[in-house]
Design a protein around this motif. Sequence first.
Motif, PDB file in Angstrom:
ATOM      1  N   GLU A  19       0.858  -1.178   0.000  1.00 46.01           N
ATOM      2  CA  GLU A  19       0.000   0.000   0.000  1.00 46.01           C
ATOM      3  C   GLU A  19       0.900   1.236   0.000  1.00 46.01           C
ATOM      4  O   GLU A  19       1.940   1.251   0.655  1.00 46.01           O
ATOM      5  CB  GLU A  19      -0.881  -0.005   1.253  1.00 46.01           C
ATOM      6  CG  GLU A  19      -1.812   1.162   1.332  1.00 46.01           C
ATOM      7  CD  GLU A  19      -2.755   1.095   2.534  1.00 46.01           C
ATOM      8  OE1 GLU A  19      -3.536   2.039   2.698  1.00 46.01           O
ATOM      9  OE2 GLU A  19      -2.699   0.113   3.299  1.00 46.01           O
ATOM     10  N   ILE A  20       0.521   2.253  -0.760  1.00 53.23           N
ATOM     11  CA  ILE A  20       1.339   3.463  -0.755  1.00 53.23           C
ATOM     12  C   ILE A  20       1.207   4.148   0.605  1.00 53.23           C
ATOM     13  O   ILE A  20       0.155   4.099   1.238  1.00 53.23           O
ATOM     14  CB  ILE A  20       0.994   4.419  -1.921  1.00 53.23           C
ATOM     15  CG1 ILE A  20      -0.455   4.882  -1.866  1.00 53.23           C
ATOM     16  CG2 ILE A  20       1.287   3.775  -3.255  1.00 53.23           C
ATOM     17  CD1 ILE A  20      -0.800   5.931  -2.916  1.00 53.23           C
ATOM     18  N   GLU A  24       3.448   9.430   0.055  1.00 50.44           N
ATOM     19  CA  GLU A  24       3.234   9.188  -1.369  1.00 50.44           C
ATOM     20  C   GLU A  24       1.797   9.540  -1.753  1.00 50.44           C
ATOM     21  O   GLU A  24       1.545  10.112  -2.817  1.00 50.44           O
ATOM     22  CB  GLU A  24       3.557   7.744  -1.737  1.00 50.44           C
ATOM     23  CG  GLU A  24       3.294   7.378  -3.184  1.00 50.44           C
ATOM     24  CD  GLU A  24       4.149   8.150  -4.190  1.00 50.44           C
ATOM     25  OE1 GLU A  24       3.768   8.158  -5.384  1.00 50.44           O
ATOM     26  OE2 GLU A  24       5.176   8.764  -3.810  1.00 50.44           O
ATOM     27  N   LEU A  25       0.858   9.216  -0.900  1.00 50.18           N
ATOM     28  CA  LEU A  25      -0.542   9.548  -1.154  1.00 50.18           C
ATOM     29  C   LEU A  25      -0.713  11.062  -1.272  1.00 50.18           C
ATOM     30  O   LEU A  25      -1.343  11.552  -2.211  1.00 50.18           O
ATOM     31  CB  LEU A  25      -1.418   8.992  -0.032  1.00 50.18           C
ATOM     32  CG  LEU A  25      -2.913   9.200  -0.158  1.00 50.18           C
ATOM     33  CD1 LEU A  25      -3.441   8.625  -1.457  1.00 50.18           C
ATOM     34  CD2 LEU A  25      -3.607   8.579   1.037  1.00 50.18           C
ATOM     35  N   ASP A  26      -0.108  11.803  -0.351  1.00 53.02           N
ATOM     36  CA  ASP A  26      -0.190  13.273  -0.409  1.00 53.02           C
ATOM     37  C   ASP A  26       0.437  13.806  -1.695  1.00 53.02           C
ATOM     38  O   ASP A  26      -0.097  14.732  -2.314  1.00 53.02           O
ATOM     39  CB  ASP A  26       0.507  13.899   0.804  1.00 53.02           C
ATOM     40  CG  ASP A  26      -0.245  13.667   2.104  1.00 53.02           C
ATOM     41  OD1 ASP A  26      -1.417  13.241   2.065  1.00 53.02           O
ATOM     42  OD2 ASP A  26       0.351  13.914   3.174  1.00 53.02           O
ATOM     43  N   PHE A 180      -4.938  10.726 -14.611  1.00 51.84           N
ATOM     44  CA  PHE A 180      -5.597   9.535 -14.064  1.00 51.84           C
ATOM     45  C   PHE A 180      -4.557   8.778 -13.256  1.00 51.84           C
ATOM     46  O   PHE A 180      -3.509   8.411 -13.780  1.00 51.84           O
ATOM     47  CB  PHE A 180      -6.140   8.621 -15.170  1.00 51.84           C
ATOM     48  CG  PHE A 180      -6.874   7.431 -14.622  1.00 51.84           C
ATOM     49  CD1 PHE A 180      -8.247   7.456 -14.505  1.00 51.84           C
ATOM     50  CD2 PHE A 180      -6.191   6.313 -14.185  1.00 51.84           C
ATOM     51  CE1 PHE A 180      -8.924   6.368 -13.959  1.00 51.84           C
ATOM     52  CE2 PHE A 180      -6.847   5.223 -13.641  1.00 51.84           C
ATOM     53  CZ  PHE A 180      -8.223   5.247 -13.535  1.00 51.84           C
ATOM     54  N   GLN A 181      -4.861   8.546 -11.975  1.00 46.63           N
ATOM     55  CA  GLN A 181      -3.930   7.815 -11.115  1.00 46.63           C
ATOM     56  C   GLN A 181      -4.664   6.741 -10.328  1.00 46.63           C
ATOM     57  O   GLN A 181      -5.759   6.974  -9.817  1.00 46.63           O
ATOM     58  CB  GLN A 181      -3.264   8.753 -10.106  1.00 46.63           C
ATOM     59  CG  GLN A 181      -2.410   9.838 -10.715  1.00 46.63           C
ATOM     60  CD  GLN A 181      -1.831  10.718  -9.625  1.00 46.63           C
ATOM     61  OE1 GLN A 181      -0.944  10.292  -8.887  1.00 46.63           O
ATOM     62  NE2 GLN A 181      -2.349  11.933  -9.514  1.00 46.63           N
ATOM     63  N   THR A 182      -4.029   5.595 -10.209  1.00 43.30           N
ATOM     64  CA  THR A 182      -4.497   4.531  -9.338  1.00 43.30           C
ATOM     65  C   THR A 182      -3.812   4.681  -7.989  1.00 43.30           C
ATOM     66  O   THR A 182      -2.600   4.887  -7.930  1.00 43.30           O
ATOM     67  CB  THR A 182      -4.156   3.159  -9.953  1.00 43.30           C
ATOM     68  OG1 THR A 182      -5.022   2.942 -11.082  1.00 43.30           O
ATOM     69  CG2 THR A 182      -4.341   2.032  -8.975  1.00 43.30           C
ATOM     70  N   LEU A 183      -4.597   4.579  -6.940  1.00 43.44           N
ATOM     71  CA  LEU A 183      -4.066   4.656  -5.581  1.00 43.44           C
ATOM     72  C   LEU A 183      -4.234   3.287  -4.922  1.00 43.44           C
ATOM     73  O   LEU A 183      -5.357   2.871  -4.653  1.00 43.44           O
ATOM     74  CB  LEU A 183      -4.815   5.718  -4.766  1.00 43.44           C
ATOM     75  CG  LEU A 183      -4.858   7.117  -5.361  1.00 43.44           C
ATOM     76  CD1 LEU A 183      -5.752   8.025  -4.506  1.00 43.44           C
ATOM     77  CD2 LEU A 183      -3.460   7.694  -5.497  1.00 43.44           C
ATOM     78  N   ALA A 189      -7.423   4.892   4.241  1.00 41.07           N
ATOM     79  CA  ALA A 189      -6.758   6.027   3.582  1.00 41.07           C
ATOM     80  C   ALA A 189      -7.744   6.962   2.884  1.00 41.07           C
ATOM     81  O   ALA A 189      -7.378   8.093   2.550  1.00 41.07           O
ATOM     82  CB  ALA A 189      -5.732   5.516   2.579  1.00 41.07           C
ATOM     83  N   VAL A 190      -8.965   6.522   2.658  1.00 37.56           N
ATOM     84  CA  VAL A 190      -9.932   7.322   1.917  1.00 37.56           C
ATOM     85  C   VAL A 190     -10.200   8.655   2.627  1.00 37.56           C
ATOM     86  O   VAL A 190     -10.283   9.696   1.981  1.00 37.56           O
ATOM     87  CB  VAL A 190     -11.229   6.541   1.680  1.00 37.56           C
ATOM     88  CG1 VAL A 190     -12.330   7.434   1.108  1.00 37.56           C
ATOM     89  CG2 VAL A 190     -10.965   5.358   0.751  1.00 37.56           C
ATOM     90  N   GLU A 191     -10.310   8.631   3.931  1.00 36.37           N
ATOM     91  CA  GLU A 191     -10.560   9.879   4.668  1.00 36.37           C
ATOM     92  C   GLU A 191      -9.432  10.883   4.425  1.00 36.37           C
ATOM     93  O   GLU A 191      -9.696  12.063   4.225  1.00 36.37           O
ATOM     94  CB  GLU A 191     -10.700   9.590   6.163  1.00 36.37           C
ATOM     95  CG  GLU A 191     -11.072  10.814   6.967  1.00 36.37           C
ATOM     96  CD  GLU A 191     -11.321  10.516   8.423  1.00 36.37           C
ATOM     97  OE1 GLU A 191     -11.448  11.493   9.195  1.00 36.37           O
ATOM     98  OE2 GLU A 191     -11.366   9.342   8.823  1.00 36.37           O
ATOM     99  N   ARG A 192      -8.197  10.414   4.406  1.00 36.80           N
ATOM    100  CA  ARG A 192      -7.069  11.306   4.143  1.00 36.80           C
ATOM    101  C   ARG A 192      -7.141  11.889   2.732  1.00 36.80           C
ATOM    102  O   ARG A 192      -6.868  13.058   2.517  1.00 36.80           O
ATOM    103  CB  ARG A 192      -5.757  10.543   4.341  1.00 36.80           C
ATOM    104  CG  ARG A 192      -4.516  11.411   4.145  1.00 36.80           C
ATOM    105  CD  ARG A 192      -3.233  10.613   4.359  1.00 36.80           C
ATOM    106  NE  ARG A 192      -2.107  11.485   4.387  1.00 36.80           N
ATOM    107  CZ  ARG A 192      -1.570  12.013   5.474  1.00 36.80           C
ATOM    108  NH1 ARG A 192      -2.102  11.729   6.652  1.00 36.80           N
ATOM    109  NH2 ARG A 192      -0.537  12.825   5.407  1.00 36.80           N
ATOM    110  N   ILE A 193      -7.525  11.069   1.763  1.00 34.86           N
ATOM    111  CA  ILE A 193      -7.635  11.533   0.374  1.00 34.86           C
ATOM    112  C   ILE A 193      -8.693  12.645   0.291  1.00 34.86           C
ATOM    113  O   ILE A 193      -8.460  13.686  -0.314  1.00 34.86           O
ATOM    114  CB  ILE A 193      -8.011  10.379  -0.572  1.00 34.86           C
ATOM    115  CG1 ILE A 193      -6.925   9.316  -0.576  1.00 34.86           C
ATOM    116  CG2 ILE A 193      -8.263  10.913  -1.980  1.00 34.86           C
ATOM    117  CD1 ILE A 193      -7.354   8.008  -1.211  1.00 34.86           C
TER     118      ILE A 193
END
Length: 194
Positions: A19-20, A24-26, A180-183, A189-193
Amino acid sequence: MRIESINPATEELLASFDEINSQELDRRVTHASEAFRSWRKVPISDRARCMNRMSEYLLAHKEKLARIATVEMGKPIRQSLAEVEKCALGCRFYAENGERFLASTPIETGSAQSYVEFDPVGIVLAIMPWNFPFWQVFRFAAPALVAGNVALLKHAPNVPQSAIAIEHAFREVGFPEHVFQTLLVGVPAVERII
């Protein structure tokens, strides 16, 4: 957390991904925001050309993509092929009709000039189920991207190879980087996104 692709028919582990992390997510969300600022200014006709290329790509690579869906989520190959073909049709539909759908619409209000304008809104986060690993994504991505938005995909955790293949397709056909990006993330992690 590991995100695993497991063949449901054989229970064989096909692939495993880390998982990223939050940094990296930010970064990816920031890149999406930056990509939106330029993508929204690209003429609809150019965005439509990109989507037409996606339609062609899907048809040219349908056997490979269908195989991914079949081994990763258990769909019979005939259904997987039909799903990829349906995605190609959806891409073509929005490529051919996007300009008309997004045209300003005059309305009567009693003012000198009034109209409805369809502007891009920004980053679209799609949290997708596993059962139609390609169609669920393209039915949101085709209209969203033609409209000038950018997309982040948080796919179901059991279809990471499908998600990666979709992101790869967008790069291959010439969509700008980060449009377009795959996470590869879990539900927490959805709440952070957002």
